[in-house]
Design a protein around this motif. Structure first.
Motif: not given
Length: 108
Positions: A70-81, A93-108
């Motif tokens: 969902n383009g959601r970040l890992a809240e339990n990210f090992a290094f610093g969250g 330069g990655v655009k975000f919709k909000d703190f936890l959601h990356v602007d997908l549609e243009k990923y790899l």
DNA sequence: AAGTTGACGACGA
DNA sequence: CTCGTCGCCAACT
């Protein structure tokens, strides 16, 4: 003691190598998903998360460019969250919709 | 050696 | 969108 560390390193190499190969070709400012990696490697998406969680080599693997489907970040990210992951991605330069959601549609 | 644990994903409600 | 379930499987008790 030192031997143990060596053996652990060798053990990790197997999958680390595959994941590293895929992740390292992610362009700056883009991201990929666990599922994509998982399908490429013919392993479960969960395993990808598992392996990255117990990250064998954080110095050489840009794991911050990996988000869930969902383009959601890992809240339990090992290094610093998620906070740290957000910062790293933002620097690329990655655009975000909000703190936890990356602007997908243009990923790899 | 057997059981538990998740950086997940798909599907239904 | 969120929530609950289930399947998944390497790593870790």
């Amino acid at each position: 003691m030192r031997l143990k560390i060596f053996l652990i390193a060798v053990g990790f190499m197997k999958l680390q190598k595959d994941i590293y190969r895929l992740i390292k070709k992610i362009p700056r400012g883009k991201v990929t998903t666990y599922g994509t990696i998982a399908r490429e490697l013919k392993i479960s998406a969960r395993s990808v998360g598992q392996i990255l969680h117990r990250n064998p080599d954080p110095a050489h693997i840009p794991c911050h460019r990996v988000v869930d489907r969902n383009g959601r970040l890992a809240e339990n990210f090992a290094f610093g969250g998620a906070r740290e992951q957000y910062r790293l991605l933002f620097n690329e330069g990655v655009k975000f919709k909000d703190f936890l959601h990356v602007d997908l549609e243009k990923y790899l």
